[in-house]
Scaffold this motif. Structure first.
Motif, PDB file in Angstrom:
ATOM      1  N   THR A   7     -20.973  42.760  47.980  1.00 29.31           N
ATOM      2  CA  THR A   7     -21.499  42.187  49.218  1.00 29.31           C
ATOM      3  C   THR A   7     -20.945  40.770  49.396  1.00 29.31           C
ATOM      4  O   THR A   7     -20.659  40.077  48.413  1.00 29.31           O
ATOM      5  N   LEU A   8     -20.798  40.396  50.631  1.00 32.34           N
ATOM      6  CA  LEU A   8     -20.349  39.039  50.971  1.00 32.34           C
ATOM      7  C   LEU A   8     -21.055  38.654  52.260  1.00 32.34           C
ATOM      8  O   LEU A   8     -20.864  39.316  53.289  1.00 32.34           O
ATOM      9  N   ASP A   9     -21.897  37.639  52.195  1.00 31.71           N
ATOM     10  CA  ASP A   9     -22.692  37.267  53.366  1.00 31.71           C
ATOM     11  C   ASP A   9     -22.432  35.824  53.786  1.00 31.71           C
ATOM     12  O   ASP A   9     -22.354  34.930  52.939  1.00 31.71           O
ATOM     13  N   LYS A  11     -24.222  33.062  56.063  1.00 33.11           N
ATOM     14  CA  LYS A  11     -25.355  32.656  56.900  1.00 33.11           C
ATOM     15  C   LYS A  11     -24.878  31.491  57.768  1.00 33.11           C
ATOM     16  O   LYS A  11     -24.364  30.500  57.252  1.00 33.11           O
ATOM     17  N   ARG A  61     -20.758  43.505  59.671  1.00 36.31           N
ATOM     18  CA  ARG A  61     -21.763  43.359  60.713  1.00 36.31           C
ATOM     19  C   ARG A  61     -21.931  41.892  61.064  1.00 36.31           C
ATOM     20  O   ARG A  61     -22.114  41.050  60.189  1.00 36.31           O
ATOM     21  N   HIS A  63     -24.426  39.828  63.031  1.00 37.96           N
ATOM     22  CA  HIS A  63     -25.714  39.861  63.718  1.00 37.96           C
ATOM     23  C   HIS A  63     -25.746  38.793  64.802  1.00 37.96           C
ATOM     24  O   HIS A  63     -25.250  37.685  64.598  1.00 37.96           O
ATOM     25  N   LEU A  67     -25.688  35.825  61.410  1.00 40.14           N
ATOM     26  CA  LEU A  67     -25.523  36.215  60.011  1.00 40.14           C
ATOM     27  C   LEU A  67     -24.409  37.251  59.981  1.00 40.14           C
ATOM     28  O   LEU A  67     -24.380  38.169  60.807  1.00 40.14           O
ATOM     29  N   THR A  69     -22.740  40.021  57.563  1.00 44.19           N
ATOM     30  CA  THR A  69     -22.842  40.721  56.279  1.00 44.19           C
ATOM     31  C   THR A  69     -21.642  41.647  56.132  1.00 44.19           C
ATOM     32  O   THR A  69     -21.205  42.284  57.093  1.00 44.19           O
ATOM     33  N   PHE A  70     -21.129  41.687  54.916  1.00 42.92           N
ATOM     34  CA  PHE A  70     -20.014  42.582  54.624  1.00 42.92           C
ATOM     35  C   PHE A  70     -20.361  43.353  53.357  1.00 42.92           C
ATOM     36  O   PHE A  70     -20.823  42.781  52.364  1.00 42.92           O
ATOM     37  N   ASP A  71     -20.187  44.671  53.411  1.00 46.88           N
ATOM     38  CA  ASP A  71     -20.413  45.541  52.256  1.00 46.88           C
ATOM     39  C   ASP A  71     -19.117  46.278  51.956  1.00 46.88           C
ATOM     40  O   ASP A  71     -18.459  46.748  52.888  1.00 46.88           O
ATOM     41  N   ARG A 104     -24.467  28.954  54.459  1.00 43.27           N
ATOM     42  CA  ARG A 104     -24.384  29.459  53.082  1.00 43.27           C
ATOM     43  C   ARG A 104     -23.446  30.653  53.004  1.00 43.27           C
ATOM     44  O   ARG A 104     -23.464  31.520  53.881  1.00 43.27           O
ATOM     45  N   LYS A 106     -22.670  33.725  50.376  1.00 43.30           N
ATOM     46  CA  LYS A 106     -23.240  34.340  49.175  1.00 43.30           C
ATOM     47  C   LYS A 106     -22.489  35.615  48.832  1.00 43.30           C
ATOM     48  O   LYS A 106     -22.374  36.535  49.641  1.00 43.30           O
ATOM     49  N   LEU A 108     -22.867  38.233  45.950  1.00 42.53           N
ATOM     50  CA  LEU A 108     -23.682  38.621  44.795  1.00 42.53           C
ATOM     51  C   LEU A 108     -22.815  39.306  43.745  1.00 42.53           C
ATOM     52  O   LEU A 108     -21.780  39.890  44.075  1.00 42.53           O
TER      53      LEU A 108
ATOM     54  N   MET B   1     -32.537  34.844  60.451  1.00 40.08           N
ATOM     55  CA  MET B   1     -33.287  36.066  60.148  1.00 40.08           C
ATOM     56  C   MET B   1     -32.544  36.890  59.086  1.00 40.08           C
ATOM     57  O   MET B   1     -31.343  37.117  59.203  1.00 40.08           O
ATOM     58  N   HIS B   5     -31.967  45.102  52.748  1.00 33.86           N
ATOM     59  CA  HIS B   5     -31.040  46.175  52.387  1.00 33.86           C
ATOM     60  C   HIS B   5     -31.684  47.040  51.289  1.00 33.86           C
ATOM     61  O   HIS B   5     -31.866  46.592  50.157  1.00 33.86           O
ATOM     62  N   GLN B  73     -30.101  49.386  56.065  1.00 37.14           N
ATOM     63  CA  GLN B  73     -30.206  47.965  56.367  1.00 37.14           C
ATOM     64  C   GLN B  73     -31.065  47.814  57.608  1.00 37.14           C
ATOM     65  O   GLN B  73     -30.849  48.505  58.609  1.00 37.14           O
ATOM     66  N   LEU B  75     -33.610  44.743  59.943  1.00 36.18           N
ATOM     67  CA  LEU B  75     -33.866  43.324  60.133  1.00 36.18           C
ATOM     68  C   LEU B  75     -35.226  42.946  59.564  1.00 36.18           C
ATOM     69  O   LEU B  75     -36.172  43.733  59.622  1.00 36.18           O
ATOM     70  N   ARG B 113     -30.875  39.669  52.308  1.00 33.50           N
ATOM     71  CA  ARG B 113     -29.580  39.020  52.565  1.00 33.50           C
ATOM     72  C   ARG B 113     -29.679  38.027  53.719  1.00 33.50           C
ATOM     73  O   ARG B 113     -30.163  38.347  54.783  1.00 33.50           O
ATOM     74  N   GLY B 114     -29.210  36.821  53.462  1.00 33.96           N
ATOM     75  CA  GLY B 114     -29.170  35.812  54.522  1.00 33.96           C
ATOM     76  C   GLY B 114     -30.509  35.179  54.838  1.00 33.96           C
ATOM     77  O   GLY B 114     -30.708  34.661  55.939  1.00 33.96           O
ATOM     78  N   ASP B 118     -32.810  31.353  49.348  1.00 38.99           N
ATOM     79  CA  ASP B 118     -31.980  32.288  48.581  1.00 38.99           C
ATOM     80  C   ASP B 118     -32.616  32.527  47.216  1.00 38.99           C
ATOM     81  O   ASP B 118     -32.853  31.592  46.457  1.00 38.99           O
ATOM     82  N   TYR B 120     -31.338  34.725  44.875  1.00 38.01           N
ATOM     83  CA  TYR B 120     -30.410  35.330  43.915  1.00 38.01           C
ATOM     84  C   TYR B 120     -29.551  34.265  43.241  1.00 38.01           C
ATOM     85  O   TYR B 120     -28.695  33.648  43.878  1.00 38.01           O
ATOM     86  N   PRO B 122     -27.305  34.167  39.892  1.00 37.67           N
ATOM     87  CA  PRO B 122     -26.828  34.980  38.756  1.00 37.67           C
ATOM     88  C   PRO B 122     -26.852  34.224  37.435  1.00 37.67           C
ATOM     89  O   PRO B 122     -26.863  32.993  37.402  1.00 37.67           O
ATOM     90  N   LEU B 128     -26.846  39.886  38.092  1.00 38.59           N
ATOM     91  CA  LEU B 128     -27.661  39.665  39.279  1.00 38.59           C
ATOM     92  C   LEU B 128     -29.123  39.439  38.888  1.00 38.59           C
ATOM     93  O   LEU B 128     -29.715  40.272  38.224  1.00 38.59           O
TER      94      LEU B 128
END
Lengths: 360, 360
Positions: A7-9, A11, A61, A63, A67, A69-71, A104, A106, A108, B1, B5, B73, B75, B113-114, B118, B120, B122, B128
């Motif tokens: 994942t790569l987010d 914000k 995505r 939003h 935001l 989000t990438f999966d 931000r 992030k 993970l 927001m 997930h 996913q 909101l 996410r977002g 935060d 998370y 590591p 994680l």
């Protein structure tokens, strides 16, 4: 074969220019030969999926509230460098495109899904934890529960009962806490252990030269597994179910406690090391709370005047459960007082409450 | 927001009948009014995405090697009961459809996410971890680093420097370990602390009545944040930068160490509590290892005969980094010996190695 989920987010401080950002990213997906499919997200921003080589699948995505989000999901054994390249290129490009608007970023650690060795064992308060588990050492379904012993690089072997982390070889602080944190004198005393199939309490208690320890563990398969694979915890005390100053009864503790109460047999220390969720066969247990109360009531009945009852409570964050337990202590058939202590048990990854209870 | 997930994975013993399974699940997605889109996964099983109400988006994948992954996913603020219903219905249906072929069902705690806060952070070995963080208490970018103090329900406030968990208010075991685990006599001694801006070591050391403590912390903003928000760690020692038996120099420790070495000033204890990644401005630091060696060499030069140098090492799992550090100890300009200890620092969620080093 496991699936690796990256994942790569991003914000953002404010909604981004979707079309400019998407346009800016296109070359990256084209270079990776990923086929784009834009979905109708009903006005809630931009949503596209990408199917690539070797089963790679990505979701981008943006939003509308700001935001991104990438999966990226790929198969175990996929080219790690290529996957890293894609993520790095995407992060770099997004940084450039969203410059000044980023609150931000992030990324993970990769989620490993469906692997042979499951590394994710949540805390009691429901948080996601990734353990450094590299091997399934023992796995059996007994008549009572699923028993796993997993190897952690840092904690040694970990006993997991019905999905709950019970004890690791690193967890002497648990055993010390549930024995009264070194403030009790066991020499010459009579001790009753309820549960305790990993042998940790028995191993430590035997060293303190008590008169007699009776341990009542329902599940022989737990004892079998721990005897072989939790040697740092149990030493050799489980090699025989009877020793100089101890006896292990492989029985349900409820009828045993009742028999002891009827016989007027008493103990200086009763240590409740049962699992949080009852697996006894006693008919009284309508609920976990009723079971807890049953065990407590019976235990207090077999406790000598001046004796002590030790038990683990719960993680410090489950304040409602802790309060409910303390209210229960006020409703026992015999008046009791209690003290509690917060202890860090290495493999739990959350602080844990232990109780000492005695007759008023 | 934030985006929530959810994942639900079924690990199978053998590949499943894809078309029968997919057919069996269709009613669930139809009930949820989710629009299906089947993707060409190039013969690697079945892959479909579903767009639903309120921005909900799901991915169902049946890998040909026998793994079913489901992602949902939605909101933050979406109807939790509806989302739970979908996941429960899907899990139940899949259980029925794949009966007898299921090796493991895994539903991880939801990934958030977002979000504004935060959760998370590591571990040092890249696993994680979800912390019980509910508030950002302090956040500043200094000339040297990003400084965050976050509130954890169980650990109290946690200092995070450049994304690395440094110390929580729960972490007295860290401070005790880096001071020699209670085996040293500080009374009447001269002590040098490198870094230590959270004030934890200074606070504990002052209680032991040393002759003089000199602390050299480069970043005034760390001191400012901890003075206000890490009171359980620093007490009142950071309220003034000078006390009866201590002085805090807000300076880069490299030139200070050099000056002390030139002046022939020496200490009984040197405690290196610098961050793992150097933020000094010294030109010698080509790499982290060179920086570590520079600090070590200078520290050993200002150490009295019989004096000790204490430092944290790394997490126990980073065995290569630990070995490299120990090799470095063999290549200092002055011969040294060392001992090490593994300690459980509550908020680290991994076991940590601490070193004691002395001149041979």
């Amino acid at each position: 074969m496991a699936v690796l989920h990256y994942t790569l987010d991003f914000k953002l401080r404010a909604p981004a220019d979707v079309s400019a950002t998407v346009r800016g990213l296109q070359s990256i997906f084209q270079e990776q030969e990923m086929t784009e499919n834009v979905h109708d997200s009903e006005g809630l921003g931009y949503l596209a999926t990408f199917v690539g080589k070797n089963g790679r699948f990505a979701i981008l995505r943006m939003h509308s509230h700001g935001l991104v989000t990438f999966d990226l999901q790929c198969l175990e054994g996929d080219d790690v460098a290529q996957v890293d390249n894609l993520l790095n290129a995407l992060e770099k490009k997004l940084k450039a495109l969203l410059d000044g608007n980023i609150q931000r970023i992030k990324r993970l650690p990769v989620l490993i899904r469906g692997s042979d060795v499951d590394r994710y064992w949540p805390t009691a308060d429901g948080r996601l934890m990734e353990y450094d588990i590299d091997e399934v050492v023992y796995e059996k379904d007994s008549a009572y529960q699923n028993i796993k012993i997993l190897h952690s690089r840092q904690f040694g072997n970990i006993l997991i009962l019905n999905g709950d982390v019970n004890l690791a070889e690193s967890d002497l602080p648990y055993t010390q806490a549930i024995m009264g944190s070194g403030k009790e004198h066991y020499a010459g005393k009579e001790v009753l252990i309820l549960g305790g199939g990993d042998g940790g309490i028995l191993h430590e208690a035997v060293k303190l030269k008590p008169k007699m320890i009776t341990m009542v563990e329902i599940d022989e398969l737990v004892i079998d597994g721990c005897r072989k694979h939790m040697r740092k915890t149990c030493g050799n005390v489980l090699d025989n179910l009877k020793g100089d100053c101890y006896e292990v009864l492989v029985q349900d503790c409820v009828p045993v406690l009742k028999k002891f109460a009827e016989q007027g047999r008493t103990f200086d220390y009763v240590i409740n090391d049962l699992t949080a969720v009852p697996i006894s066969t006693a008919p009284e247990e309508d609920s976990t709370w009723e079971f807890l109360r049953l065990i407590l009531d019976l235990s207090i009945r077999v406790l000598r005047p001046g004796g002590k009852y030790f038990t683990q409570g719960n993680c410090v964050n489950l304040t409602d459960a802790l309060s409910e337990y303390e209210m229960l202590l006020g409703r026992l058939s015999c008046k009791v007082d209690f003290s509690k202590e917060v202890v860090c048990v290495p493999s739990y990854m959350e602080l844990w409450v232990f109780y000492t209870i005695w007759k008023k």
